[in-house]
Design a protein around this motif. Structure first.
Motif, PDB file in Angstrom:
ATOM      1  N   ALA A   6       0.857  -1.189   0.000  1.00  0.00           N
ATOM      2  CA  ALA A   6       0.000   0.000   0.000  1.00  0.00           C
ATOM      3  C   ALA A   6       0.887   1.231   0.000  1.00  0.00           C
ATOM      4  O   ALA A   6       1.908   1.283   0.686  1.00  0.00           O
ATOM      5  N   ILE A   7       0.510   2.229  -0.792  1.00  0.00           N
ATOM      6  CA  ILE A   7       1.275   3.469  -0.863  1.00  0.00           C
ATOM      7  C   ILE A   7       0.336   4.648  -0.696  1.00  0.00           C
ATOM      8  O   ILE A   7      -0.884   4.518  -0.800  1.00  0.00           O
ATOM      9  N   LYS A   8       0.918   5.805  -0.448  1.00  0.00           N
ATOM     10  CA  LYS A   8       0.127   7.027  -0.365  1.00  0.00           C
ATOM     11  C   LYS A   8      -0.305   7.422  -1.760  1.00  0.00           C
ATOM     12  O   LYS A   8       0.504   7.485  -2.680  1.00  0.00           O
ATOM     13  N   GLN A   9      -1.584   7.693  -1.915  1.00  0.00           N
ATOM     14  CA  GLN A   9      -2.099   8.031  -3.233  1.00  0.00           C
ATOM     15  C   GLN A   9      -1.549   9.359  -3.708  1.00  0.00           C
ATOM     16  O   GLN A   9      -1.474  10.323  -2.968  1.00  0.00           O
ATOM     17  N   ASN A  10      -1.148   9.412  -4.976  1.00  0.00           N
ATOM     18  CA  ASN A  10      -0.707  10.662  -5.599  1.00  0.00           C
ATOM     19  C   ASN A  10      -1.310  10.721  -6.988  1.00  0.00           C
ATOM     20  O   ASN A  10      -0.678  10.385  -7.972  1.00  0.00           O
ATOM     21  N   ILE A  11      -2.559  11.145  -7.055  1.00  0.00           N
ATOM     22  CA  ILE A  11      -3.290  11.107  -8.319  1.00  0.00           C
ATOM     23  C   ILE A  11      -2.723  12.074  -9.342  1.00  0.00           C
ATOM     24  O   ILE A  11      -2.940  11.939 -10.528  1.00  0.00           O
ATOM     25  N   GLN A  56     -11.051   3.127  -0.053  1.00  0.00           N
ATOM     26  CA  GLN A  56     -10.128   3.125  -1.188  1.00  0.00           C
ATOM     27  C   GLN A  56      -8.708   2.835  -0.715  1.00  0.00           C
ATOM     28  O   GLN A  56      -8.259   3.353   0.300  1.00  0.00           O
ATOM     29  N   TYR A  57      -8.019   1.975  -1.453  1.00  0.00           N
ATOM     30  CA  TYR A  57      -6.593   1.693  -1.251  1.00  0.00           C
ATOM     31  C   TYR A  57      -5.840   2.030  -2.533  1.00  0.00           C
ATOM     32  O   TYR A  57      -6.347   1.802  -3.638  1.00  0.00           O
ATOM     33  N   THR A  58      -4.626   2.536  -2.387  1.00  0.00           N
ATOM     34  CA  THR A  58      -3.721   2.682  -3.522  1.00  0.00           C
ATOM     35  C   THR A  58      -2.600   1.667  -3.349  1.00  0.00           C
ATOM     36  O   THR A  58      -1.941   1.635  -2.301  1.00  0.00           O
ATOM     37  N   ILE A  59      -2.405   0.838  -4.356  1.00  0.00           N
ATOM     38  CA  ILE A  59      -1.491  -0.299  -4.259  1.00  0.00           C
ATOM     39  C   ILE A  59      -0.405  -0.205  -5.333  1.00  0.00           C
ATOM     40  O   ILE A  59      -0.692   0.107  -6.494  1.00  0.00           O
ATOM     41  N   LYS A  60       0.816  -0.496  -4.932  1.00  0.00           N
ATOM     42  CA  LYS A  60       1.928  -0.590  -5.879  1.00  0.00           C
ATOM     43  C   LYS A  60       2.259  -2.062  -6.086  1.00  0.00           C
ATOM     44  O   LYS A  60       2.526  -2.789  -5.126  1.00  0.00           O
ATOM     45  N   ALA A  61       2.213  -2.500  -7.335  1.00  0.00           N
ATOM     46  CA  ALA A  61       2.530  -3.884  -7.690  1.00  0.00           C
ATOM     47  C   ALA A  61       3.886  -3.915  -8.387  1.00  0.00           C
ATOM     48  O   ALA A  61       4.102  -3.177  -9.353  1.00  0.00           O
ATOM     49  N   THR A  62       4.800  -4.762  -7.912  1.00  0.00           N
ATOM     50  CA  THR A  62       6.132  -4.882  -8.505  1.00  0.00           C
ATOM     51  C   THR A  62       6.355  -6.325  -8.928  1.00  0.00           C
ATOM     52  O   THR A  62       6.202  -7.244  -8.115  1.00  0.00           O
ATOM     53  N   TYR A  69       3.701  -1.010 -11.059  1.00  0.00           N
ATOM     54  CA  TYR A  69       2.442  -0.469 -11.557  1.00  0.00           C
ATOM     55  C   TYR A  69       1.583  -0.072 -10.361  1.00  0.00           C
ATOM     56  O   TYR A  69       1.648  -0.699  -9.304  1.00  0.00           O
ATOM     57  N   GLU A  70       0.778   0.962 -10.540  1.00  0.00           N
ATOM     58  CA  GLU A  70      -0.109   1.404  -9.471  1.00  0.00           C
ATOM     59  C   GLU A  70      -1.560   1.103  -9.838  1.00  0.00           C
ATOM     60  O   GLU A  70      -1.978   1.302 -10.979  1.00  0.00           O
ATOM     61  N   ILE A  71      -2.302   0.635  -8.859  1.00  0.00           N
ATOM     62  CA  ILE A  71      -3.733   0.405  -9.030  1.00  0.00           C
ATOM     63  C   ILE A  71      -4.464   0.993  -7.831  1.00  0.00           C
ATOM     64  O   ILE A  71      -3.882   1.164  -6.757  1.00  0.00           O
ATOM     65  N   VAL A  72      -5.721   1.321  -8.040  1.00  0.00           N
ATOM     66  CA  VAL A  72      -6.571   1.853  -6.977  1.00  0.00           C
ATOM     67  C   VAL A  72      -7.724   0.880  -6.773  1.00  0.00           C
ATOM     68  O   VAL A  72      -8.443   0.558  -7.721  1.00  0.00           O
ATOM     69  N   VAL A  73      -7.880   0.401  -5.555  1.00  0.00           N
ATOM     70  CA  VAL A  73      -8.935  -0.547  -5.209  1.00  0.00           C
ATOM     71  C   VAL A  73      -9.975   0.201  -4.390  1.00  0.00           C
ATOM     72  O   VAL A  73      -9.635   0.833  -3.385  1.00  0.00           O
ATOM     73  N   TYR A  74     -11.231   0.145  -4.809  1.00  0.00           N
ATOM     74  CA  TYR A  74     -12.241   0.933  -4.114  1.00  0.00           C
ATOM     75  C   TYR A  74     -13.609   0.265  -4.189  1.00  0.00           C
ATOM     76  O   TYR A  74     -13.869  -0.577  -5.055  1.00  0.00           O
ATOM     77  N   GLN A  75     -14.463   0.647  -3.251  1.00  0.00           N
ATOM     78  CA  GLN A  75     -15.864   0.240  -3.289  1.00  0.00           C
ATOM     79  C   GLN A  75     -16.671   1.478  -3.630  1.00  0.00           C
ATOM     80  O   GLN A  75     -16.787   2.404  -2.831  1.00  0.00           O
ATOM     81  N   GLY A  76     -17.212   1.510  -4.850  1.00  0.00           N
ATOM     82  CA  GLY A  76     -17.923   2.676  -5.344  1.00  0.00           C
ATOM     83  C   GLY A  76     -19.372   2.377  -5.658  1.00  0.00           C
ATOM     84  O   GLY A  76     -19.940   1.391  -5.168  1.00  0.00           O
TER      85      GLY A  76
END
Length: 329
Positions: A6-11, A56-62, A69-76
């Motif tokens: 998990a990382i800090k979101q930087n949109i 919402q989570y911001t995730i870094k996948a390596t 790569y960065e992805i955002v996981v959320y319930q919308g």
């Protein structure tokens, strides 16, 4: 194989749109997935009681060759979803691996209550000792949210500003390379009157700087204030985002703070979505409310006056008050 953190979101540095709807049920399976996220990554970027903007989570996948790569996981509004850069095929692959990775984790204990404000339904879901639950009930309608933000009523001075901006022609620029932004009207693309919002913000910032600004000045001011604007003619939505961020930061009242900085970014991304249709999740609760406001009135904004009413409604939502000297004589 991927490692996920998990990382800090930087949109501002990361463009995203919905790329995957995980094959997760909308009841106990949803609760289990959220509990597993909690096990693996701790508390989310944010969470609310709004069923259409729950967390919402911001995730870094390596991967194993150190590509990230960065992805955002959320319930919308449509349930659980994952956003990412849709132009990179590898991001979708990482998102699919991520879903399977989370499914394998034992869910942490949690208990949350969510509300569908338009219907009055309350969702109670969570997990306890590895067993997950999901319950629905109807709340008393007297407790439903009232006084929702609507398009603003304009004062005579605010209405007159439409004509003043047009008469002063703020499309004049020194650098012809900027014409892709300052001379674009987008009238066949969005119901929002793009030139009106753009030129209003340009006018205010020109008054702050003491001279007509171009995109170079937008970049300089944004960089000086720590917003790190990056854009080109191929990413005009990012140029508008940079303009709106620095406009909100420099020309509205209030002490500089992290909250205001986040609200400035949220405001800017809402404007960019309204003009260009770009949507990549919500930065905070105010951002979610701003997006909901736009969604409610999207088909009703059909004129310059409507555009200005929407603009001032956003200012009201974010509690941004234009400085007194931000008007034309």
């Amino acid at each position: 194989m991927y490692d996920f953190i998990a990382i800090k979101q930087n949109i501002n540095e990361y463009e995203s749109s919905k790329i995957l709807t995980p094959e997760i049920g909308d009841r106990e399976e949803l609760a289990q997935f959220r509990g597993s996220l909690l096990t693996l990554f701790g508390e989310p970027d944010y969470k609310t009681s709004d069923a259409e903007n729950a967390f919402q989570y911001t995730i870094k996948a390596t991967n194993n060759v150190q590509n990230s790569y960065e992805i955002v996981v959320y319930q919308g509004p449509s349930g659980l979803a994952i956003a990412g850069n849709k132009n990179e095929a590898s991001v979708l692959n990482a998102a699919q691996f991520f879903v399977e990775y989370v499914k394998k984790a034992r869910p942490a204990d949690f208990d949350e209550k969510l509300v569908y404000e338009d219907t009055g339904y309350i969702i109670g879901y969570g997990c306890k000792n590895g067993v997950c639950y999901y319950k629905e009930s109807l709340q008393n309608t007297t407790t439903l949210k009232r006084n929702r933000i609507r398009l603003a009523d304009l004062t005579p001075g605010q209405l007159n500003e439409i004509h003043e901006i047009i008469e002063n022609d703020f499309t004049k620029i020194k650098d012809p390379d900027d014409s892709w932004f300052w001379k674009e009207d987008l009238l066949n693309f969005s119901t929002i009157d793009f030139p009106l919002i753009r030129d209003l913000m340009r006018k205010d910032l020109s008054l702050v700087l003491g001279k007509p600004i171009g995109l170079d000045e937008v970049i300089q001011m944004g960089s000086d204030e720590g917003f790190d604007p990056q854009f080109s003619s191929e990413t005009p939505e990012m140029a508008l985002n940079a303009l709106a961020e620095i406009w909100a930061w420099k020309t509205t009242a209030g002490k500089p703070s992290q909250k205001k900085r986040l609200d400035c970014s949220s405001f800017a991304w809402t404007i960019s979505r309204a003009v260009y249709g770009f949507y990549g999740g919500n930065l905070n609760r105010n951002h979610a409310l701003a997006n909901a406001l736009y969604e409610e009135y999207e088909d009703k904004i059909t004129s310059q006056e409507d555009t200005l009413r929407f603009f001032y409604a956003l200012l009201e939502l974010f509690k941004f008050k234009r400085l007194n000297n931000m008007s034309l004589s």
